[in-house]
Design a protein around this motif. Structure first.
Motif: not given
Length: 325
Positions: A138-139, A2-5, A178-179, A14-15
């Motif tokens: 970041l990825l 949900a954090n990145v939607q 996880s996000n 994303p965190f």
């Protein structure tokens, strides 16, 4: 995830704020950087700074052809880069991040603002493209730093802030992943659907792809290196030396064959020797002419482009002086 939607108004970091490894107040940023036109900008506005730090416009222009320069898989961790005898070279240009050549790989240090929850909330989450680029960068660090040995190398080289501890980093990356859907990669920019990219292939793509073709790209390729002609010819025409060695060996073999009693009167061998000798002379002459022609073209191109650039800068500075006066 949900954090990145998209929420009702904007994207989200994303965190969580608990995992933030820095805050905006302590995030150091340069007061002067180069613009696209290579002009030094002081007290740069945040949006333009973030664009220069995160976006990859040059790679995006040839994205449909990137499969020729790399594979759609994660980049190798830092310890594997060392095992492959690759030297890690620092670059601040995101277009050069994870680009490699021979025994070198270019890596962009992780910007500290990507570790700040406040920075994501107030700046990166306001622009979907910037958000995707930030998630992609970041990825890429989740690829590069998988083990404690990778973490140690990253600190030694200066890729991540020195004050971060391994436990903090591990927890931060864990929540970030996880996000992010690491399988579909829908939340990251399309550049990061590929890992490492080979510089020699990027040079070819930028020189010969119709959508980005220009005289400047034809001469400079994707990433301009040394401006010494000696280095240019060594890198692009070294294969000629191998050709000359093989030609010399074959000519010597023909000469020995003609000196033997069995082949001395062989008409077919004489014809082959004659033909190869003439072809060798032609190859050598054409190679010398080609190298000389390339040198002449490059010399006049650089002379013309330098003069054109100087004139452009002088005109721009005159206009700025008039407008400020």
């Amino acid at each position: 995830m949900a954090n990145v939607q998209c929420s009702a108004t904007r994207l989200l970091p994303p965190f969580s704020i608990k995992q933030s490894l820095s805050d905006l107040a302590n995030t150091s940023r340069p007061v002067a950087v180069r613009s696209d036109s290579q002009i030094l900008l002081c007290a740069i506005e945040p949006t333009r700074y973030l664009v220069s730090e995160l976006k990859t416009p040059r790679l995006d222009r040839i994205h449909e052809h990137l499969w020729l320069a790399g594979l759609p898989r994660p980049a190798r961790p830092l310890h594997r880069q060392k095992l492959m005898n690759r030297t890690i070279l620092i670059t601040e240009n995101p277009d050069e991040h994870l680009v490699w050549r021979e025994s070198e790989i270019f890596i962009k240090p992780l910007p500290e603002f990507l570790l700040s929850y406040e920075s994501w909330e107030t700046e990166l989450s306001q622009d979907e493209e910037l958000h995707q680029c930030a998630c992609g960068l970041l990825l890429s660090y989740s690829w590069l730093i998988c083990h404690k040995s990778d973490f140690r190398i990253a600190k030694e080289v200066g890729l991540i802030p020195a004050e971060i501890e391994w436990a903090q980093w591990n927890s931060f990356v864990g929540e970030f992943l996880s996000n992010i859907n690491s399988q579909t990669l829908q939340q990251v920019s399309k550049r990061y659907r590929y890992g490492e990219l080979r510089l020699s292939r990027l040079h070819s793509l930028y020189r010969f792809t119709p959508s980005v073709f220009s005289i400047d790209n034809l001469v400079r390729g994707y990433m301009s290196g040394s401006t010494w002609y000696r280095v240019f010819f060594k890198r692009n025409f070294a294969w000629l030396l191998a050709v000359f060695v093989y030609v010399t060996v074959i000519l010597s073999a023909f000469q020995v064959g003609l000196a033997t009693e069995k082949l001395e009167r062989n008409r077919h061998f004489h014809n082959a020797s004659y033909g190869f000798a003439v072809m060798s002379i032609v190859i050598v002459v054409l190679s010398i002419l080609a190298i000389f022609t390339v040198w002449i073209v490059l010399f006049w191109y650089h002379l013309y482009s330098t003069r054109k650039y100087v004139t452009k800068v002088e005109v721009m500075r005159q206009k700025l002086a008039i407008s400020e006066g």
